[in-house]
Design an enzyme around this catalytic site. Structure first.
Site, PDB file in Angstrom:
ATOM      1  CG  HIS A 212      68.046  97.415  81.496  1.00  0.00           C
ATOM      2  ND1 HIS A 212      68.500  97.115  80.236  1.00  0.00           N
ATOM      3  CD2 HIS A 212      67.612  96.244  82.019  1.00  0.00           C
ATOM      4  CE1 HIS A 212      68.352  95.812  80.006  1.00  0.00           C
ATOM      5  NE2 HIS A 212      67.825  95.256  81.089  1.00  0.00           N
ATOM      6  CG  LEU A 213      70.771  99.285  88.503  1.00  0.00           C
ATOM      7  CD1 LEU A 213      71.835  98.194  88.392  1.00  0.00           C
ATOM      8  CD2 LEU A 213      71.365 100.562  89.094  1.00  0.00           C
TER       9      LEU A 213
HETATM   10  P1  5GP Z   1      66.965  92.324  80.669  1.00  0.00           P
HETATM   11  O1  5GP Z   1      66.624  90.865  80.559  1.00  0.00           O
HETATM   12  O2  5GP Z   1      67.363  92.920  79.338  1.00  0.00           O
HETATM   13  O3  5GP Z   1      67.956  92.601  81.765  1.00  0.00           O
HETATM   14  O4  5GP Z   1      65.640  93.018  81.143  1.00  0.00           O
HETATM   15  C1  5GP Z   1      64.746  93.654  80.304  1.00  0.00           C
HETATM   16  C2  5GP Z   1      63.532  93.994  81.115  1.00  0.00           C
HETATM   17  O5  5GP Z   1      62.737  94.902  80.401  1.00  0.00           O
HETATM   18  C3  5GP Z   1      62.635  92.775  81.433  1.00  0.00           C
HETATM   19  O6  5GP Z   1      62.512  92.647  82.843  1.00  0.00           O
HETATM   20  C4  5GP Z   1      61.316  93.130  80.753  1.00  0.00           C
HETATM   21  O7  5GP Z   1      60.190  92.703  81.484  1.00  0.00           O
HETATM   22  C5  5GP Z   1      61.382  94.639  80.635  1.00  0.00           C
HETATM   23  N1  5GP Z   1      60.643  95.192  79.505  1.00  0.00           N
HETATM   24  C6  5GP Z   1      60.666  94.735  78.225  1.00  0.00           C
HETATM   25  N2  5GP Z   1      59.891  95.498  77.440  1.00  0.00           N
HETATM   26  C7  5GP Z   1      59.369  96.467  78.246  1.00  0.00           C
HETATM   27  C8  5GP Z   1      58.478  97.556  77.983  1.00  0.00           C
HETATM   28  O8  5GP Z   1      58.022  97.813  76.868  1.00  0.00           O
HETATM   29  N3  5GP Z   1      58.164  98.347  79.051  1.00  0.00           N
HETATM   30  C9  5GP Z   1      58.657  98.097  80.312  1.00  0.00           C
HETATM   31  N4  5GP Z   1      58.278  98.925  81.280  1.00  0.00           N
HETATM   32  N5  5GP Z   1      59.500  97.092  80.575  1.00  0.00           N
HETATM   33  C10 5GP Z   1      59.851  96.279  79.561  1.00  0.00           C
END
Ligand code: 5GP
Ligand code: ZN
Length: 117
Positions: free
Chosen positions: A103-104
């Site tokens: 994801h970006l």
């Molecule tokens: P990472 O730390 O993996 O780069 O970012 C994951 C992102 O996903 C975090 O910013 C977190 O807030 C978001 N996130 C986690 N669970 C969910 C969800 O169920 N729905 C949405 N819209 N965002 C999520």
């Protein structure tokens, strides 16, 4: 791998978990982050489950360009392109990747420091 049952972003991409979706096509979905770290905080993810950049390079390298294209479109649609926005791709646990589905992050609406935290 098209879809992984326990993956939250697969669930969002396939309409099994609600999210505020800003853009969707057959390849990419963009939706608001559930825990925004900036006034604008959108996630752009491939519809197919791809765990990280290495997997993308191996399985579907063109999706990376498509993700950036959609990030730019979302920034334009939300009127933050002129002011600027930050794209973040946490790749791997050591870099802060919590959700193992590529994801970006598209972030804007506040000042960002450099180097990033
Ligand atoms: P990472 O730390 O993996 O780069 O970012 C994951 C992102 O996903 C975090 O910013 C977190 O807030 C978001 N996130 C986690 N669970 C969910 C969800 O169920 N729905 C949405 N819209 N965002 C999520
Ligand atoms: Zn997934």
């Amino acid at each position: 791998m098209a879809e992984i049952e326990e993956c939250i972003f697969c669930k969002v991409a396939h309409g099994k978990l609600p999210a505020y979706i800003l853009y969707k096509d057959d390849f990419v979905v963009a939706f608001h982050d559930i825990n925004p770290q900036a006034p604008v905080h959108v996630l752009v993810v491939p519809t197919r489950h791809i765990s990280d950049l290495e997997a993308a390079a191996e399985q579907e390298p063109e999706i990376v360009g498509r993700m950036f294209q959609v990030a730019a479109k979302v920034a334009g649609d939300l009127n933050v392109a002129k002011n600027g926005y930050r794209l973040v791709l946490n790749n791997g646990v050591g870099a802060g990747q919590i959700v193992p589905h590529l994801h970006l992050h598209v972030m804007s609406g506040r000042r960002f420091g450099w180097p990033p935290g």
